[in-house]
Design an enzyme around this catalytic site. Structure first.
Site, PDB file in Angstrom:
ATOM      1  N   ASN A   1       2.521   6.435  -9.972  1.00 46.19           N
ATOM      2  CA  ASN A   1       1.070   6.482 -10.703  1.00 46.19           C
ATOM      3  C   ASN A   1       0.145   5.707  -9.769  1.00 46.19           C
ATOM      4  O   ASN A   1      -1.120   5.980 -10.246  1.00 46.19           O
ATOM      5  CB  ASN A   1       2.010   5.286 -11.215  1.00 46.19           C
TER       6      ASN A   1
ATOM      7  N   TYR B   1      -9.764  14.681  -5.502  1.00 38.81           N
ATOM      8  CA  TYR B   1      -8.798  14.224  -6.477  1.00 38.81           C
ATOM      9  C   TYR B   1      -8.409  15.994  -6.936  1.00 38.81           C
ATOM     10  O   TYR B   1      -7.067  15.749  -7.319  1.00 38.81           O
ATOM     11  CB  TYR B   1      -9.507  13.574  -7.769  1.00 38.81           C
TER      12      TYR B   1
ATOM     13  N   ASP C   1       0.865  -1.454   0.016  1.00 44.02           N
ATOM     14  CA  ASP C   1      -0.303  -0.045   0.120  1.00 44.02           C
ATOM     15  C   ASP C   1       0.938   1.122   0.127  1.00 44.02           C
ATOM     16  O   ASP C   1       1.729   1.594   0.469  1.00 44.02           O
ATOM     17  CB  ASP C   1      -1.158   0.014   1.391  1.00 44.02           C
TER      18      ASP C   1
HETATM   19  P1  NAD Z   1      -6.774   2.672 -12.825  1.00 35.99           P
HETATM   20  O1  NAD Z   1      -7.474   2.190 -11.379  1.00 35.99           O
HETATM   21  O2  NAD Z   1      -6.766   1.509 -13.713  1.00 35.99           O
HETATM   22  O3  NAD Z   1      -5.000   1.892 -11.424  1.00 35.99           O
HETATM   23  C1  NAD Z   1      -4.672   1.862 -10.515  1.00 35.99           C
HETATM   24  C2  NAD Z   1      -4.066   1.077 -10.121  1.00 35.99           C
HETATM   25  O4  NAD Z   1      -3.696   1.253  -8.358  1.00 35.99           O
HETATM   26  C3  NAD Z   1      -4.831  -0.034  -9.315  1.00 35.99           C
HETATM   27  O5  NAD Z   1      -4.538  -1.902  -9.772  1.00 35.99           O
HETATM   28  C4  NAD Z   1      -4.769  -0.394  -7.931  1.00 35.99           C
HETATM   29  O6  NAD Z   1      -4.766  -1.105  -7.576  1.00 35.99           O
HETATM   30  C5  NAD Z   1      -3.456   0.619  -7.540  1.00 35.99           C
HETATM   31  N1  NAD Z   1      -3.892   0.796  -6.158  1.00 35.99           N
HETATM   32  C6  NAD Z   1      -5.010   1.889  -5.433  1.00 35.99           C
HETATM   33  N2  NAD Z   1      -4.225   2.038  -4.728  1.00 35.99           N
HETATM   34  C7  NAD Z   1      -3.059   1.317  -4.608  1.00 35.99           C
HETATM   35  C8  NAD Z   1      -2.230   1.979  -3.073  1.00 35.99           C
HETATM   36  N3  NAD Z   1      -3.147   2.287  -1.519  1.00 35.99           N
HETATM   37  N4  NAD Z   1      -1.289   0.887  -3.001  1.00 35.99           N
HETATM   38  C9  NAD Z   1      -1.155   0.339  -4.463  1.00 35.99           C
HETATM   39  N5  NAD Z   1      -1.780   0.490  -4.909  1.00 35.99           N
HETATM   40  C10 NAD Z   1      -2.956   1.287  -5.254  1.00 35.99           C
HETATM   41  O7  NAD Z   1      -6.199   3.980 -12.616  1.00 35.99           O
HETATM   42  P2  NAD Z   1      -5.437   4.273 -13.867  1.00 35.99           P
HETATM   43  O8  NAD Z   1      -6.698   5.460 -15.029  1.00 35.99           O
HETATM   44  O9  NAD Z   1      -4.865   3.680 -15.014  1.00 35.99           O
HETATM   45  O10 NAD Z   1      -4.837   5.721 -13.089  1.00 35.99           O
HETATM   46  C11 NAD Z   1      -3.319   5.487 -12.491  1.00 35.99           C
HETATM   47  C12 NAD Z   1      -2.741   7.150 -12.105  1.00 35.99           C
HETATM   48  O11 NAD Z   1      -2.983   7.946 -13.765  1.00 35.99           O
HETATM   49  C13 NAD Z   1      -3.498   7.517 -11.439  1.00 35.99           C
HETATM   50  O12 NAD Z   1      -2.653   8.548 -10.315  1.00 35.99           O
HETATM   51  C14 NAD Z   1      -4.504   8.030 -11.600  1.00 35.99           C
HETATM   52  O13 NAD Z   1      -5.130   9.106 -10.965  1.00 35.99           O
HETATM   53  C15 NAD Z   1      -3.469   9.125 -13.012  1.00 35.99           C
HETATM   54  N6  NAD Z   1      -5.088   9.889 -13.717  1.00 35.99           N
HETATM   55  C16 NAD Z   1      -5.933   9.269 -14.739  1.00 35.99           C
HETATM   56  C17 NAD Z   1      -6.774   9.724 -15.573  1.00 35.99           C
HETATM   57  C18 NAD Z   1      -7.560   8.932 -16.232  1.00 35.99           C
HETATM   58  O14 NAD Z   1      -8.409   9.306 -16.951  1.00 35.99           O
HETATM   59  N7  NAD Z   1      -7.848   7.296 -16.078  1.00 35.99           N
HETATM   60  C19 NAD Z   1      -6.982  10.530 -15.761  1.00 35.99           C
HETATM   61  C20 NAD Z   1      -5.341  10.912 -15.404  1.00 35.99           C
HETATM   62  C21 NAD Z   1      -4.631  10.565 -14.544  1.00 35.99           C
END
Ligand code: NAD
Length: 255
Positions: A86, A154, A59
């Site tokens: 990330n 967020y 975590d």
């Molecule tokens: P996702 O939900 O597909 O993947 C996120 C991963 O992080 C998951 O596998 C989850 O299990 C893991 N996770 C969550 N909390 C955790 C913790 N405390 N410790 C370890 N692992 C943890 O999300 P995504 O869309 O791939 O997003 C990845 C990053 O990109 C995030 O920071 C998100 O805010 C950012 N982001 C996403 C978007 C979008 O549109 N998807 C846009 C801009 C930024």
């Protein structure tokens, strides 16, 4: 693929899904030895197995877990060249400030911002010893623009990531450590796809602001991360690297 990360040791948090998973695959294709980190042990292990990397269940909001993670990586591989911080969450109880409770606020800040503080805090000493390293922290385009469809915690959490990243980039610039923030636009991850399939109006409300007229693909974000991680980005630090289909540049978008 160009082998730009050949033999580099790269840690990816949030490796089990979405942008993290696409980056695990891209880093491996560029020749890196990849350490996948996630709370989702099953999908995280699967990601690591797919690329012949290793998996660490952690975590990223837990300081002892993060310290052990980077100490363990250096113990096992002898170095850590790239940290892609990330992992993040965007839960439904984070909404307008009028609705969002302190519990959701604190949870989002902890997972999205405190985690980046912890990962940087515990990887930088290793990178200083090596005299090199590349850190990429995932922020978001919402750190740069305001949305009427608010997710207040967020947005604040990503603003924090951006400011923290800039400062670290400046502080460690002469020690061979580059620290950059990635600002993706909306990406078509499985969760978002599902949400927007169920609610097309919600998707349309957002798509109208994207000059390219579509959401990004995780692979398109991963390509940008691989660039920032590699020596191709050797003169880049303390930057906000925007990969958003033109959103932040737009006033009126094409019909
Ligand atoms: P996702 O939900 O597909 O993947 C996120 C991963 O992080 C998951 O596998 C989850 O299990 C893991 N996770 C969550 N909390 C955790 C913790 N405390 N410790 C370890 N692992 C943890 O999300 P995504 O869309 O791939 O997003 C990845 C990053 O990109 C995030 O920071 C998100 O805010 C950012 N982001 C996403 C978007 C979008 O549109 N998807 C846009 C801009 C930024």
């Amino acid at each position: 693929m160009q082998g730009r990360l050949r033999d580099r040791v790269a840690v990816v948090t949030g490796a089990a899904s979405g942008i993290g998973l696409a980056t695990v695959r891209r880093f491996a294709a560029e020749g890196a030895r990849v350490v996948c980190v996630d709370v989702d042990t099953e999908a995280g292990q699967r990601a690591a197995d797919e690329v012949g990397g290793s998996f660490v269940a952690a975590d990223v909001a837990d300081e002892a877990a993060v310290r052990d993670l980077f100490d363990g990586v250096v113990g096992r591989y002898g170095r850590v060249d790239v940290a892609f911080n990330n992992a993040g969450i965007s839960p439904p109880d984070d909404d307008s400030i009028l609705e969002t409770g302190l519990d959701a606020w604190e949870r989002v800040l902890r997972v999205n911002t405190t985690s980046v503080y912890l990962c940087c805090k515990h990887v930088i000493p290793h990178m200083r010893r090596q005299g090199r390293g590349s850190i990429i922290n995932t922020a978001s385009f919402v750190a740069l623009m305001g949305a009427a469809t608010s997710q207040i915690a967020y947005t604040a959490s990503k603003g924090g990531v951006l400011a923290l990243t800039r400062e670290l980039g400046v502080q460690f610039a002469r020690e061979g450590i580059r620290v950059n923030a990635l600002c993706p636009g909306p990406v078509a991850t499985p969760l978002l796809r599902e949400l927007f399939a169920a609610d097309p109006e919600r998707a349309a409300r957002r798509l109208v602001h994207v000059p390219m007229g579509r959401f990004g693909e995780p692979t398109e974000i991963a390509a940008a991360v691989a660039f920032l991680a590699s020596d191709d980005a050797s003169f880049m630090t303390a930057a906000q690297f925007v990969v958003d289909g033109g959103i932040t540049g737009a006033y009126v978008t094409p019909l």
